[in-house]
Design an enzyme around this catalytic site. Structure first.
Site, PDB file in Angstrom:
ATOM      1  N   ASP A 271       0.850  -1.192   0.000  1.00 17.19           N
ATOM      2  CA  ASP A 271       0.000   0.000   0.000  1.00 17.19           C
ATOM      3  C   ASP A 271       0.888   1.246   0.000  1.00 17.19           C
ATOM      4  O   ASP A 271       1.773   1.362   0.852  1.00 17.19           O
ATOM      5  CB  ASP A 271      -0.879  -0.049   1.259  1.00 17.19           C
ATOM      6  CG  ASP A 271      -1.713   1.207   1.417  1.00 17.19           C
ATOM      7  OD1 ASP A 271      -1.952   1.900   0.408  1.00 17.19           O
ATOM      8  OD2 ASP A 271      -2.123   1.492   2.557  1.00 17.19           O
TER       9      ASP A 271
ATOM     10  N   ASP B  36      -4.194   3.784   2.839  1.00 14.54           N
ATOM     11  CA  ASP B  36      -5.620   3.463   3.017  1.00 14.54           C
ATOM     12  C   ASP B  36      -5.831   1.989   3.393  1.00 14.54           C
ATOM     13  O   ASP B  36      -6.972   1.530   3.486  1.00 14.54           O
ATOM     14  CB  ASP B  36      -6.440   3.827   1.767  1.00 14.54           C
ATOM     15  CG  ASP B  36      -6.076   2.984   0.546  1.00 14.54           C
ATOM     16  OD1 ASP B  36      -5.149   2.141   0.644  1.00 14.54           O
ATOM     17  OD2 ASP B  36      -6.718   3.158  -0.507  1.00 14.54           O
TER      18      ASP B  36
ATOM     19  N   ASP C 279      -1.811  -1.155  -3.784  1.00 14.04           N
ATOM     20  CA  ASP C 279      -2.140  -0.377  -4.988  1.00 14.04           C
ATOM     21  C   ASP C 279      -1.004  -0.437  -6.007  1.00 14.04           C
ATOM     22  O   ASP C 279       0.058  -1.020  -5.749  1.00 14.04           O
ATOM     23  CB  ASP C 279      -2.474   1.077  -4.613  1.00 14.04           C
ATOM     24  CG  ASP C 279      -1.440   1.680  -3.672  1.00 14.04           C
ATOM     25  OD1 ASP C 279      -0.236   1.443  -3.889  1.00 14.04           O
ATOM     26  OD2 ASP C 279      -1.825   2.368  -2.707  1.00 14.04           O
TER      27      ASP C 279
ATOM     28  N   ASP D 223      -5.400 -10.319 -15.763  1.00 10.13           N
ATOM     29  CA  ASP D 223      -6.576 -11.164 -15.590  1.00 10.13           C
ATOM     30  C   ASP D 223      -7.693 -10.572 -16.441  1.00 10.13           C
ATOM     31  O   ASP D 223      -7.907  -9.358 -16.426  1.00 10.13           O
ATOM     32  CB  ASP D 223      -6.994 -11.093 -14.115  1.00 10.13           C
ATOM     33  CG  ASP D 223      -7.317 -12.444 -13.530  1.00 10.13           C
ATOM     34  OD1 ASP D 223      -8.158 -13.134 -14.110  1.00 10.13           O
ATOM     35  OD2 ASP D 223      -6.735 -12.783 -12.494  1.00 10.13           O
TER      36      ASP D 223
ATOM     37  N   ASP E 296     -10.242 -15.621 -16.750  1.00 12.65           N
ATOM     38  CA  ASP E 296     -10.888 -16.071 -15.520  1.00 12.65           C
ATOM     39  C   ASP E 296     -12.140 -16.912 -15.805  1.00 12.65           C
ATOM     40  O   ASP E 296     -13.019 -16.474 -16.563  1.00 12.65           O
ATOM     41  CB  ASP E 296     -11.288 -14.823 -14.706  1.00 12.65           C
ATOM     42  CG  ASP E 296     -11.959 -15.184 -13.408  1.00 12.65           C
ATOM     43  OD1 ASP E 296     -11.279 -15.725 -12.535  1.00 12.65           O
ATOM     44  OD2 ASP E 296     -13.178 -14.937 -13.280  1.00 12.65           O
TER      45      ASP E 296
ATOM     46  N   GLU F 178      -8.258 -20.170 -16.866  1.00 11.20           N
ATOM     47  CA  GLU F 178      -8.429 -20.886 -15.606  1.00 11.20           C
ATOM     48  C   GLU F 178      -9.203 -22.176 -15.884  1.00 11.20           C
ATOM     49  O   GLU F 178     -10.292 -22.129 -16.458  1.00 11.20           O
ATOM     50  CB  GLU F 178      -9.198 -20.014 -14.626  1.00 11.20           C
ATOM     51  CG  GLU F 178      -9.367 -20.678 -13.284  1.00 11.20           C
ATOM     52  CD  GLU F 178     -10.266 -19.912 -12.343  1.00 11.20           C
ATOM     53  OE1 GLU F 178     -10.052 -19.996 -11.143  1.00 11.20           O
ATOM     54  OE2 GLU F 178     -11.199 -19.238 -12.816  1.00 11.20           O
TER      55      GLU F 178
ATOM     56  N   HIS G 183      -4.359 -17.199  -5.635  1.00  7.09           N
ATOM     57  CA  HIS G 183      -5.168 -16.354  -4.748  1.00  7.09           C
ATOM     58  C   HIS G 183      -6.462 -17.036  -4.284  1.00  7.09           C
ATOM     59  O   HIS G 183      -7.185 -16.478  -3.471  1.00  7.09           O
ATOM     60  CB  HIS G 183      -5.512 -15.063  -5.487  1.00  7.09           C
ATOM     61  CG  HIS G 183      -6.381 -15.319  -6.675  1.00  7.09           C
ATOM     62  ND1 HIS G 183      -5.920 -15.992  -7.802  1.00  7.09           N
ATOM     63  CD2 HIS G 183      -7.676 -15.061  -6.910  1.00  7.09           C
ATOM     64  CE1 HIS G 183      -6.905 -16.126  -8.661  1.00  7.09           C
ATOM     65  NE2 HIS G 183      -7.988 -15.562  -8.148  1.00  7.09           N
ATOM     66  N   ASP G 184      -6.773 -18.205  -4.833  1.00  7.61           N
ATOM     67  CA  ASP G 184      -7.999 -18.920  -4.443  1.00  7.61           C
ATOM     68  C   ASP G 184      -7.701 -20.086  -3.507  1.00  7.61           C
ATOM     69  O   ASP G 184      -8.580 -20.909  -3.244  1.00  7.61           O
ATOM     70  CB  ASP G 184      -8.712 -19.463  -5.690  1.00  7.61           C
ATOM     71  CG  ASP G 184      -9.322 -18.353  -6.522  1.00  7.61           C
ATOM     72  OD1 ASP G 184      -9.663 -17.306  -5.955  1.00  7.61           O
ATOM     73  OD2 ASP G 184      -9.446 -18.551  -7.747  1.00  7.61           O
TER      74      ASP G 184
HETATM   75  C1  GLC Z   1     -12.081 -17.296 -10.541  1.00 11.74           C
HETATM   76  C2  GLC Z   1     -11.143 -16.441  -9.720  1.00 11.74           C
HETATM   77  C3  GLC Z   1     -11.751 -16.234  -8.360  1.00 11.74           C
HETATM   78  C4  GLC Z   1     -13.077 -15.538  -8.549  1.00 11.74           C
HETATM   79  C5  GLC Z   1     -13.985 -16.309  -9.486  1.00 11.74           C
HETATM   80  C6  GLC Z   1     -15.139 -15.479  -9.927  1.00 11.74           C
HETATM   81  O1  GLC Z   1     -12.224 -18.568 -10.008  1.00 11.74           O
HETATM   82  O2  GLC Z   1      -9.883 -17.020  -9.660  1.00 11.74           O
HETATM   83  O3  GLC Z   1     -10.918 -15.485  -7.524  1.00 11.74           O
HETATM   84  O4  GLC Z   1     -13.703 -15.392  -7.299  1.00 11.74           O
HETATM   85  O5  GLC Z   1     -13.311 -16.666 -10.671  1.00 11.74           O
HETATM   86  O6  GLC Z   1     -14.691 -14.458 -10.779  1.00 11.74           O
END
Ligand code: GLC
Length: 582
Positions: free
Chosen positions: A52, A56, A60, A129, A231, A285, A351-352
């Site tokens: 950051d 905030d 960023d 993405d 995605d 993905e 990130h998931d």
């Molecule tokens: C994909 C992304 C995930 C998101 C989902 C809906 O699985 O990796 O983070 O929540 O799509 O967009």
């Protein structure tokens, strides 16, 4: 995806794949066909949690810019940035309200241009993405679309007029009640949302929508970006007659949602409209439901995508652990299915997912550092393009959250509410998300020992992991034997040895439940990788004479234990070594 492909269905799938097979008889030039994106190491940045710059509490673009030298120092080639477009943030940017603008929390287009310039000056490429299975309900398209049945944007989304009755059930991953149809009284119709109600699914059957998406992609490609991660794209194509799906669809939704009608037509069109006109890499993905699906997405002669990103490997770990034999089996099968044609991504986190070292390694103080290095050795020595998630290079661990109020992730919170509503076991659910929620991988990047781990001077949007005083980039920078410096060495080793990129993979000592050993070879060049995935000393029979090996790297600072037999190697807990064969 927060849910990985259920393992039972996955096991059944294998038999199907093996028999339907993919044609490996014809030698093809494609596997050794050199491409920059095959040789690249991808570093994934979750912008909200990276750095950051304005206090905030939210990471960023200027924060990332301030850390470009750090990113460069990793030796990686490509950054994949999670979505940074305008968004009301129902799903942290995966709900886009304007595809040509930057989310206010993250900065503005000037900051973006400086970021691209700063990356390119350092020889780093940028993959963005692209979230086009759905948009935000606050996107102008959706506002128009819902305003009347005759609006020109109506067919940008999937609507079902209520006088036809309720449409066939569709499971929603993120909706509190898991119902993917949301009734909208304004036009007396239901709209489809596979994810949250604020993420309505776009209608890919509509050529106008498709053209809009290609224009958006060209807009970013013209700005100089180097690739797209699509995605949830395997879900984009739907049978728009919306037939009934079998009961229990929710346990296996991927089987019904992935690879719908015309998906390949859309990808071919996208390829000819966008990918073929720029030097960009493309990855979606998910990779369908079988090896055949995956090949149909990425084989170069089909002119669709560049590489498959499949979840079978990352889906193996459960809070109760996983079997190394299963792990080896899955990675070996994927490798052999792609040994001739196509190209894979290799990853153990994103990130998931919860943190890699907590899921696949061992985050106890005794083994965290060793097992994180061992996993780095694995990811960076497999065939395919490695993806490394920010913070994993430090061996960052799961968050240690205690109560549901610690969590920020919308689906995690929605499911908690759902469990409450149906009088489910919320205590059990909480235990599960402590181990599995993707918020575990979203805590702020641990830069140093100062307040909030040096991530922000304000209040972070999600709590910093309390272990930041011991695990952070600053300390690891100064320690030659740190996880961070091991990661750098591993990246360099891969870059210096194309055999680790293109070379043939052979699994050794297949039935060994503790050690993963394999050979990578290309022409005269041969490398042996031995990885102990257990807390105990373990032996591995490689069939390779120890006399003929030269140690290149190891994750224990002290020299390895002596070899116990001609071709038997003894490994300490979580020990990782790479040998060159003489
Ligand atoms: C994909 C992304 C995930 C998101 C989902 C809906 O699985 O990796 O983070 O929540 O799509 O967009």
């Amino acid at each position: 995806m927060i849910r990985s492909f259920p393992s039972k269905a996955f096991a059944a799938l294998f038999s199907l794949v093996i028999f339907s097979g993919c044609n490996q008889k014809e030698p093809s030039p494609q596997i050794s066909d050199k491409k920059w994106w095959k040789e690249a190491v991808v570093y994934q940045i979750y912008p909200r949690s990276f750095k950051d710059s304005d206090g905030d509490g939210i990471g960023d673009l200027n924060g990332i810019i301030s850390k470009l030298d750090y990113i460069k120092s990793l030796g990686i080639d490509v950054v994949w940035l999670n979505p940074i477009y305008s968004s009301p943030n129902d799903d942290n940017g995966y709900d886009v309200s304007d595809y040509r603008n930057i989310m206010k929390d993250f900065g503005d287009m000037k900051n973006f241009d400086s970021l691209v310039k700063g990356m390119h000056e350092r020889g780093i490429k940028l993959v963005m993405d692209l979230v086009v299975n759905h948009s935000s309900d606050e996107h102008e398209w959706f506002k128009q679309s819902r305003s009347s049945r005759t609006n020109p944007y109506r067919d940008y989304y999937h609507w079902w007029n209520a006088e036809r009755g309720k449409p066939a059930y569709r499971y929603s991953l993120f909706d509190i009640n898991h119902d993917a149809w949301r009734y909208d009284s304004l036009t007396n119709a239901y709209y489809l949302h596979y994810f949250s109600p604020k993420q309505p699914d776009l209608n890919w059957e509509n050529p106008r929508l498709r053209k809009e998406v290609y224009d958006i992609m060209k807009f970013w490609a013209d700005k100089g970006i180097d690739g797209f991660r699509l995605d949830a794209f395997q879900f984009a194509a739907k049978d728009t007659s919306f037939p009934e799906f079998p009961k229990g669809l929710e346990n296996n939704f991927q089987l019904y949602y992935a690879m719908g009608p015309h998906l390949h037509d859309y990808l071919k069109e996208m390829n000819s409209e966008v990918f073929s006109r720029y030097d960009v890499m493309s990855v979606a993905e998910g990779a369908g439901n079988s090896f055949d699906d995956a090949h149909n997405l990425v084989d170069a002669d089909r002119k669709e995508l560049d590489m498959a990103y499949a979840f079978d490997g990352v889906g193996i770990a459960t809070p109760q652990g996983y079997s190394l034999l299963h792990f080896k089996d899955v990675f070996s099968r994927w490798d052999s299915a792609f040994a001739v044609k196509g190209w894979l991504s290799i990853f153990l986190s994103n990130h998931d997912q919860a943190r890699m070292v907590s899921r696949f390694g061992n985050d106890s103080p005794a083994f965290r550092d060793l097992s994180a290095k061992m996993l780095a050795t694995f990811v960076l020595t497999m065939r395919g393009t490695p993806y490394y998630y920010n913070g994993d290079e430090l061996g960052m661990t799961n968050a240690g959250f205690k109560t549901i109020t610690d969590f920020r992730d919308m689906p995690t919170l929605n499911e908690y509410r759902h469990q409450k509503d149906i009088h489910g076991d919320t205590v059990k659910y909480l235990e599960r998300v402590k181990a599995e929620s993707r918020d575990n991988g979203r805590t702020p990047f641990q830069w140093d020992t100062t307040k909030n781990a040096g991530f922000t001077t304000g209040t972070p949007w999600i709590a910093v992991n309390p272990n930041y005083k011991a695990i952070n980039a600053d300390l690891e920078e100064k320690d030659q034997n740190s996880c961070l410096n091991y990661f750098r060495k591993m990246v360099k080793l891969r870059k210096d040895n194309p055999v680790l990129v293109y070379g043939k993979y052979t699994l050794l000592d297949k039935g060994n439940p503790k050690v993963y050993a394999y050979l990578r070879e290309e022409g005269e060049k041969k490398m042996l990788v031995v990885l102990n995935f257990s807390t105990e000393t373990a032996r591995v029979e490689t069939g390779i004479s120890a006399m003929n090996t030269k140690l290149l790297i190891a994750n224990y600072p002290e020299s390895p234990v002596s070899k116990t037999g001609d071709d038997i190697f003894e490994l300490r807990p979580y020990e990782a070594r790479i040998y060159q064969l003489k």
